[in-house]
Design a protein around this motif. Structure first.
Motif, mmCIF file in Angstrom:
data_model
loop_
_atom_site.group_PDB
_atom_site.id
_atom_site.type_symbol
_atom_site.label_atom_id
_atom_site.label_comp_id
_atom_site.label_asym_id
_atom_site.label_seq_id
_atom_site.Cartn_x
_atom_site.Cartn_y
_atom_site.Cartn_z
ATOM 1 N N LYS A 160 1.233 7.830 -5.956
ATOM 2 C CA LYS A 160 0.249 8.917 -5.987
ATOM 3 C C LYS A 160 0.885 10.230 -5.542
ATOM 4 O O LYS A 160 0.638 11.283 -6.122
ATOM 5 C CB LYS A 160 -0.961 8.590 -5.101
ATOM 6 C CG LYS A 160 -1.794 7.453 -5.617
ATOM 7 C CD LYS A 160 -2.477 7.876 -6.900
ATOM 8 C CE LYS A 160 -3.394 6.775 -7.395
ATOM 9 N NZ LYS A 160 -4.052 7.123 -8.629
ATOM 10 N N ALA A 179 -4.496 14.422 -2.737
ATOM 11 C CA ALA A 179 -3.700 13.185 -2.697
ATOM 12 C C ALA A 179 -3.834 12.519 -1.342
ATOM 13 O O ALA A 179 -3.992 11.301 -1.243
ATOM 14 C CB ALA A 179 -2.239 13.489 -3.006
ATOM 15 N N ASP A 228 0.829 -1.204 0.000
ATOM 16 C CA ASP A 228 0.000 0.000 0.000
ATOM 17 C C ASP A 228 0.864 1.255 0.000
ATOM 18 O O ASP A 228 0.568 2.217 -0.715
ATOM 19 C CB ASP A 228 -0.934 0.023 1.209
ATOM 20 C CG ASP A 228 -2.057 -0.999 1.096
ATOM 21 O OD1 ASP A 228 -2.245 -1.559 -0.001
ATOM 22 O OD2 ASP A 228 -2.737 -1.236 2.111
ATOM 23 N N ASN A 232 -7.308 10.920 -1.011
ATOM 24 C CA ASN A 232 -7.415 9.656 -1.760
ATOM 25 C C ASN A 232 -6.803 8.502 -0.991
ATOM 26 O O ASN A 232 -7.288 7.387 -1.050
ATOM 27 C CB ASN A 232 -6.717 9.787 -3.118
ATOM 28 C CG ASN A 232 -7.527 10.616 -4.081
ATOM 29 O OD1 ASN A 232 -8.728 10.762 -3.934
ATOM 30 N ND2 ASN A 232 -6.856 11.187 -5.063
ATOM 31 N N ILE A 233 -5.746 8.767 -0.273
ATOM 32 C CA ILE A 233 -5.054 7.713 0.469
ATOM 33 C C ILE A 233 -5.769 7.369 1.758
ATOM 34 O O ILE A 233 -5.974 6.204 2.086
ATOM 35 C CB ILE A 233 -3.599 8.109 0.726
ATOM 36 C CG1 ILE A 233 -2.850 8.104 -0.589
ATOM 37 C CG2 ILE A 233 -2.931 7.206 1.753
ATOM 38 C CD1 ILE A 233 -1.509 8.735 -0.547
ATOM 39 N N THR A 234 -6.186 8.370 2.505
ATOM 40 C CA THR A 234 -6.815 8.120 3.808
ATOM 41 C C THR A 234 -8.287 7.820 3.685
ATOM 42 O O THR A 234 -8.896 7.321 4.627
ATOM 43 C CB THR A 234 -6.629 9.330 4.743
ATOM 44 O OG1 THR A 234 -7.257 10.484 4.159
ATOM 45 C CG2 THR A 234 -5.168 9.607 5.006
ATOM 46 N N TRP A 240 2.216 1.861 -3.477
ATOM 47 C CA TRP A 240 1.200 2.420 -4.360
ATOM 48 C C TRP A 240 0.921 3.875 -4.002
ATOM 49 O O TRP A 240 0.791 4.728 -4.873
ATOM 50 C CB TRP A 240 -0.076 1.589 -4.249
ATOM 51 C CG TRP A 240 -1.162 2.119 -5.130
ATOM 52 C CD1 TRP A 240 -1.317 1.875 -6.469
ATOM 53 C CD2 TRP A 240 -2.226 2.984 -4.760
ATOM 54 N NE1 TRP A 240 -2.417 2.539 -6.935
ATOM 55 C CE2 TRP A 240 -2.997 3.224 -5.913
ATOM 56 C CE3 TRP A 240 -2.597 3.576 -3.569
ATOM 57 C CZ2 TRP A 240 -4.112 4.039 -5.894
ATOM 58 C CZ3 TRP A 240 -3.725 4.386 -3.551
ATOM 59 C CH2 TRP A 240 -4.466 4.616 -4.707
ATOM 60 N N GLN A 241 0.824 4.165 -2.710
ATOM 61 C CA GLN A 241 0.552 5.532 -2.273
ATOM 62 C C GLN A 241 1.714 6.449 -2.621
ATOM 63 O O GLN A 241 1.510 7.618 -2.950
ATOM 64 C CB GLN A 241 0.270 5.560 -0.773
ATOM 65 C CG GLN A 241 -1.022 4.855 -0.421
ATOM 66 C CD GLN A 241 -1.155 4.551 1.049
ATOM 67 O OE1 GLN A 241 -0.276 4.873 1.837
ATOM 68 N NE2 GLN A 241 -2.242 3.931 1.425
#
Length: 98
Positions: free
Chosen positions: A67, A89, A60, A92-94, A63-64
């Protein structure tokens, strides 16, 4: 003492046989070797779950990281609102909607 009572796979999923190891403990009338004891199996399952969780966490993050890298590229190329781009950004992650 008798042999371990656990059935183990030989080749493939369809063939199995009784474990050949000597039973070193008995639980509810069934003998278990050290490898197949319920406590050992529970520890192994827990360890595998922790390993998977750690692997998933790193995956993860990777991938993050991509971003964040994309956001930094946009900012470096003169994006009009870098603060909003960074906040998007992070959202989108959290998964934060607000």
């Amino acid at each position: 003492m008798e042999r371990c009572s656990v059935e183990v796979s030989t080749r493939g999923y369809w063939q199995s046989h009784q474990c050949a190891r000597k039973a070193v403990l008995t639980i509810e009338g069934k003998g278990y070797c050290k490898q197949h004891s319920p406590d050992r199996r529970a520890e192994e399952c827990k360890r595998q779950q922790l390993d998977y969780a750690q692997e998933r966490h790193f995956s993860d993050l990777k991938w993050q990281g991509e971003k964040f890298f994309e956001a930094l590229l946009k900012i470096s190329r003169g994006h009009n609102d870098p603060r909003q781009l960074a906040l998007d950004a992070l959202r989108n992650i959290t998964g934060d909607k607000g």
